[in-house]
Design a protein around this motif. Structure first.
Motif, PDB file in Angstrom:
ATOM      1  N   VAL A 157      11.684  14.664   5.078  1.00 12.64           N
ATOM      2  CA  VAL A 157      10.775  14.879   3.797  1.00 12.64           C
ATOM      3  C   VAL A 157       9.422  14.851   3.876  1.00 12.64           C
ATOM      4  CG1 VAL A 157      12.922  14.693   2.304  1.00 12.64           C
ATOM      5  CG2 VAL A 157      11.328  12.822   2.737  1.00 12.64           C
ATOM      6  N   ARG A 158       8.778  13.763   4.999  1.00 10.72           N
ATOM      7  CA  ARG A 158       7.677  13.437   5.038  1.00 10.72           C
ATOM      8  C   ARG A 158       7.390  12.968   6.265  1.00 10.72           C
ATOM      9  NH1 ARG A 158       5.083   8.659   1.267  1.00 10.72           N
ATOM     10  NH2 ARG A 158       2.995   8.839   1.675  1.00 10.72           N
ATOM     11  N   THR A 159       6.099  13.451   6.899  1.00 12.16           N
ATOM     12  CA  THR A 159       5.591  12.841   8.094  1.00 12.16           C
ATOM     13  C   THR A 159       4.134  12.435   8.153  1.00 12.16           C
ATOM     14  OG1 THR A 159       7.000  14.689   9.496  1.00 12.16           O
ATOM     15  CG2 THR A 159       5.280  13.524  10.580  1.00 12.16           C
ATOM     16  N   ILE A 160       3.986  11.068   8.537  1.00  9.11           N
ATOM     17  CA  ILE A 160       2.595  10.508   8.619  1.00  9.11           C
ATOM     18  C   ILE A 160       1.995  10.285   9.875  1.00  9.11           C
ATOM     19  CG2 ILE A 160       1.179   8.829   7.575  1.00  9.11           C
ATOM     20  CD1 ILE A 160       3.637   8.286   5.414  1.00  9.11           C
ATOM     21  N   GLN A 161       0.874  10.517  10.443  1.00  6.89           N
ATOM     22  CA  GLN A 161       0.255   9.988  11.523  1.00  6.89           C
ATOM     23  C   GLN A 161      -0.376   8.750  11.222  1.00  6.89           C
ATOM     24  OE1 GLN A 161       0.849  11.336  14.560  1.00  6.89           O
ATOM     25  NE2 GLN A 161      -0.076   9.522  15.276  1.00  6.89           N
ATOM     26  N   ALA A 162       0.650   7.758  11.407  1.00  7.17           N
ATOM     27  CA  ALA A 162       0.160   6.371  10.899  1.00  7.17           C
ATOM     28  C   ALA A 162      -0.872   5.535  11.683  1.00  7.17           C
ATOM     29  CB  ALA A 162       1.419   5.503  10.544  1.00  7.17           C
ATOM     30  N   HIS A 163      -0.697   5.443  12.846  1.00  6.67           N
ATOM     31  CA  HIS A 163      -1.250   4.719  13.994  1.00  6.67           C
ATOM     32  C   HIS A 163      -1.624   5.369  15.314  1.00  6.67           C
ATOM     33  CE1 HIS A 163      -0.540   0.818  11.591  1.00  6.67           C
ATOM     34  NE2 HIS A 163       0.530   1.252  11.246  1.00  6.67           N
ATOM     35  N   PHE A 222       4.898   1.238   0.993  1.00  2.91           N
ATOM     36  CA  PHE A 222       5.572   0.363   2.337  1.00  2.91           C
ATOM     37  C   PHE A 222       4.292  -0.040   3.401  1.00  2.91           C
ATOM     38  CE2 PHE A 222       5.571   4.851   3.200  1.00  2.91           C
ATOM     39  CZ  PHE A 222       5.125   5.052   4.513  1.00  2.91           C
ATOM     40  N   PHE A 223       4.518  -0.899   4.159  1.00  3.03           N
ATOM     41  CA  PHE A 223       3.511  -1.359   5.172  1.00  3.03           C
ATOM     42  C   PHE A 223       3.903  -0.968   6.442  1.00  3.03           C
ATOM     43  CE2 PHE A 223       3.014  -3.901   1.284  1.00  3.03           C
ATOM     44  CZ  PHE A 223       1.957  -4.152   1.283  1.00  3.03           C
ATOM     45  N   THR A 224       3.103  -0.700   7.588  1.00  7.60           N
ATOM     46  CA  THR A 224       3.224  -0.474   8.838  1.00  7.60           C
ATOM     47  C   THR A 224       2.181  -1.223   9.662  1.00  7.60           C
ATOM     48  OG1 THR A 224       1.736   1.665   8.777  1.00  7.60           O
ATOM     49  CG2 THR A 224       4.285   1.702   8.273  1.00  7.60           C
ATOM     50  N   VAL A 225       2.476  -1.479  10.883  1.00  3.74           N
ATOM     51  CA  VAL A 225       1.748  -2.162  11.862  1.00  3.74           C
ATOM     52  C   VAL A 225       1.633  -1.619  13.077  1.00  3.74           C
ATOM     53  CG1 VAL A 225       1.557  -4.375  10.713  1.00  3.74           C
ATOM     54  CG2 VAL A 225       3.297  -4.076  12.370  1.00  3.74           C
ATOM     55  N   GLY A 226       0.784  -1.245  13.939  1.00  3.65           N
ATOM     56  CA  GLY A 226       0.685  -0.659  15.055  1.00  3.65           C
ATOM     57  C   GLY A 226      -0.127  -1.257  16.237  1.00  3.65           C
ATOM     58  N   ASP A 227      -0.153  -0.579  17.286  1.00  3.96           N
ATOM     59  CA  ASP A 227      -1.024  -1.146  18.568  1.00  3.96           C
ATOM     60  C   ASP A 227      -2.541  -0.924  18.268  1.00  3.96           C
ATOM     61  OD1 ASP A 227       1.009  -1.809  20.016  1.00  3.96           O
ATOM     62  OD2 ASP A 227       1.078  -0.095  21.349  1.00  3.96           O
ATOM     63  N   ASN A 250       1.782   4.836   0.231  1.00  2.28           N
ATOM     64  CA  ASN A 250       2.345   5.173  -0.932  1.00  2.28           C
ATOM     65  C   ASN A 250       3.769   5.726  -0.734  1.00  2.28           C
ATOM     66  OD1 ASN A 250       3.236   5.637  -3.624  1.00  2.28           O
ATOM     67  ND2 ASN A 250       1.205   6.778  -4.389  1.00  2.28           N
ATOM     68  N   MET A 251       4.878   5.422  -1.396  1.00  2.04           N
ATOM     69  CA  MET A 251       6.085   5.838  -1.127  1.00  2.04           C
ATOM     70  C   MET A 251       6.242   7.221  -1.361  1.00  2.04           C
ATOM     71  SD  MET A 251       8.903   5.449   0.295  1.00  2.04           S
ATOM     72  CE  MET A 251       9.005   3.513   0.619  1.00  2.04           C
ATOM     73  N   GLU A 252       5.464   7.945  -2.471  1.00  2.00           N
ATOM     74  CA  GLU A 252       5.535   9.163  -2.995  1.00  2.00           C
ATOM     75  C   GLU A 252       4.351   9.914  -2.138  1.00  2.00           C
ATOM     76  OE1 GLU A 252       4.788   9.766  -7.166  1.00  2.00           O
ATOM     77  OE2 GLU A 252       6.778   8.309  -7.535  1.00  2.00           O
ATOM     78  N   ALA A 253       4.926  10.972  -1.859  1.00  2.00           N
ATOM     79  CA  ALA A 253       4.186  12.096  -1.067  1.00  2.00           C
ATOM     80  C   ALA A 253       2.888  12.523  -1.822  1.00  2.00           C
ATOM     81  CB  ALA A 253       4.877  13.247  -0.495  1.00  2.00           C
ATOM     82  N   PRO A 254       1.911  12.704  -1.154  1.00  2.00           N
ATOM     83  CA  PRO A 254       0.527  13.321  -2.015  1.00  2.00           C
ATOM     84  C   PRO A 254       0.759  14.438  -2.744  1.00  2.00           C
ATOM     85  CG  PRO A 254       0.067  13.530   0.415  1.00  2.00           C
ATOM     86  CD  PRO A 254       1.413  12.763   0.018  1.00  2.00           C
ATOM     87  N   LEU A 280      -3.129   3.496   1.069  1.00  2.00           N
ATOM     88  CA  LEU A 280      -3.754   2.756  -0.077  1.00  2.00           C
ATOM     89  C   LEU A 280      -4.755   1.710   0.513  1.00  2.00           C
ATOM     90  CD1 LEU A 280      -0.066   2.378  -2.046  1.00  2.00           C
ATOM     91  CD2 LEU A 280      -2.133   4.127  -2.263  1.00  2.00           C
ATOM     92  N   SER A 281      -4.604   1.255   1.647  1.00  7.27           N
ATOM     93  CA  SER A 281      -5.165  -0.006   2.049  1.00  7.27           C
ATOM     94  C   SER A 281      -5.344  -0.138   3.666  1.00  7.27           C
ATOM     95  CB  SER A 281      -4.945  -1.344   1.402  1.00  7.27           C
ATOM     96  OG  SER A 281      -3.578  -1.990   1.626  1.00  7.27           O
TER      97      SER A 281
END
Length: 445
Positions: free
Chosen positions: A102-108, A124-129, A137-141, A150-151
């Protein structure tokens, strides 16, 4: 001649169905049922055979990632929501009911090393390389709006894992050290380190919420208390542990997935030896997750299989595999105790049943009674040789079968050599070391 006739009301023993199934009264007196054990054994044998016939655990696969699935996260409030992170930095949000993304994010940039959903489920939080911690935000824009975190916090080193507190606005990350963060601050409120080793994973205790545990690259497992300034204990094993998971029902127990093909369940109060050694994988164990009941856990391995263990059993009760599934990097047990999710490096997320022969959907009352009756019969006769053989038999992939046979041969050779050395040595010079004590090198406080 006077004859007394028995009379019964048909409503008492005839069901209101089109078949008019008659209710037959039974007397359970064992004197009147001399063949009861034989009949129950036959029913238990048939129920065990039918269980293996209908054991079809694989449900579906979730396609959409363009690189290997490196981590997953469960939503604490929604059973149908799953988050997954891939090796190309992409994060996907899945709806398991509709079985679609339902949603795809290019996070890192680079690997998504870890992800966790906030305890309230709003973000939710993510960490990467790319050495960043991002909150989403859990809800899609809305329509036409760009996807922005968000931060964002830029760290000094790469973060390799993250976990969130059960009830407070606090989360913890690991990398070169273990850092405890407050959501309102951009710098850690507390940092822990022990030696020069880096850390591969960190987990909050879900019951004693101030306790942490982490796996380090110097073959150690370190325990922390957020209320103290220094770590509590350090357990050094013979090989590295990749990750660990706390038992959600028993605060003192945790299970670690190790590079030596085994999983170890420890009591944090007595780290000198494990409570149980789980020994069925034939390659490195990569991930582990407990069921919400705390009675079982699921593990994934480099040998391309997923296994389910009872918390106090040294061997697995179930093994899941497919022809196309490659190295299983991450695994999760759903919060309703019915499903298992596995992510592997051939870009697939697979959905399995936790009980391979369980019928999904609503059961009729008589069907539910029959299922419960068969379960009790199988439990009653589970130690009978024929029933035990049928219940435990599993078809293994040929490489796994051959490697398991080879490992068994090697273990028997080492045991025989040790016995011969002890027999031809001075009494007491070669002590007997149990399997539980062989893999613990030291416990440092």
């Amino acid at each position: 001649m006077k004859v007394k006739v028995l009379s019964r009301n048909p409503d008492d023993f005839v069901r209101e169905t089109k078949y008019d199934i008659q209710r037959v009264p039974r007397n359970y007196d064992p004197v009147l049922n001399p063949f009861e054990v034989g009949r129950e054994y036959t029913r238990a044998l048939n129920a065990t055979k039918l269980e293996r016939v209908f054991a079809k655990p694989f449900l579906t696969s979730l396609d959409g990632h363009r690189d290997g699935v490196n981590c997953m996260a469960k939503h604490p409030k929604s059973l149908s929501t799953l988050l997954s992170g891939a090796c190309d930095g992409e994060v996907k949000v899945w709806d398991l009911t509709r079985r679609e993304c339902v949603r795809t994010i290019q996070a890192h940039e680079g690997f998504v090393r870890g992800m966790v959903v906030r305890f309230c489920g709003t973000s939710f939080f993510t960490v990467g390389d790319d050495r960043t911690i991002k909150q989403w935000n859990m809800e899609a824009p809305g329509y036409g709006q760009e996807e922005e975190p968000l931060s964002t916090i830029l760290g000094k080193t790469v973060f390799t894992g993250i976990d969130h507190h059960q009830s407070d606005a606090v989360y913890v990350t690991c990398g070169q050290q273990v850092d405890v963060w407050d959501e309102q601050r951009s710098s850690p409120v507390r940092s822990f380190s022990w030696g020069d080793a880096s850390f591969s994973s960190v987990r909050f205790n879900p019951v004693e919420t101030e306790i942490l545990a982490s796996c380090a690259t110097d073959r150690s497992i370190v325990l922390y208390d957020m209320r103290d300034a220094a770590p509590l204990k350090k357990l050094i094993m013979s090989m590295n542990s990749n990750t660990l998971c706390w038992n959600p029902m028993e605060a003192f127990y945790f299970t670690a997935a190790n590079e030596d093909y085994n999983l170890y369940t420890y009591d944090m109060r007595h780290l000198d030896k494990p409570v149980t050694v789980h020994m069925d994988h034939v390659s490195a164990a990569l991930d582990v997750d407990y069921s919400p009941t705390g009675r079982e856990f699921v593990s994934s391995s480099f040998d391309k299989t997923v296994r389910i263990f009872a918390k106090d059993s040294g061997t697995s009760r179930e093994i899941y595999h497919t022809k196309r599934m490659q190295h299983v990097i991450c695994v999760k047990w759903s919060a309703d105790n019915k499903y298992i999710l596995s992510g592997s490096d051939e870009m697939n997320i697979r959905l399995w049943k936790a009980n391979a022969a369980e019928k999904l959907g609503k059961l009729a009352p008589r069907e539910r009674e029959a299922v419960n009756y068969n379960e009790k019969l199988k439990e009653k006769f589970q130690h009978h040789p024929k029933i035990r053989r049928i219940a435990k038999h599993r078809h293994l992939p040929k490489p796994v079968y051959n490697q398991a046979k080879e490992l068994k041969f090697m273990k028997e050779s080492r045991r025989r050599k040790e016995m011969n050395v002890r027999k031809h040595s001075k009494p007491g010079s070669v002590p007997v070391v149990s399997e539980k004590q062989k893999h613990v090198v030291a416990v440092v406080k």
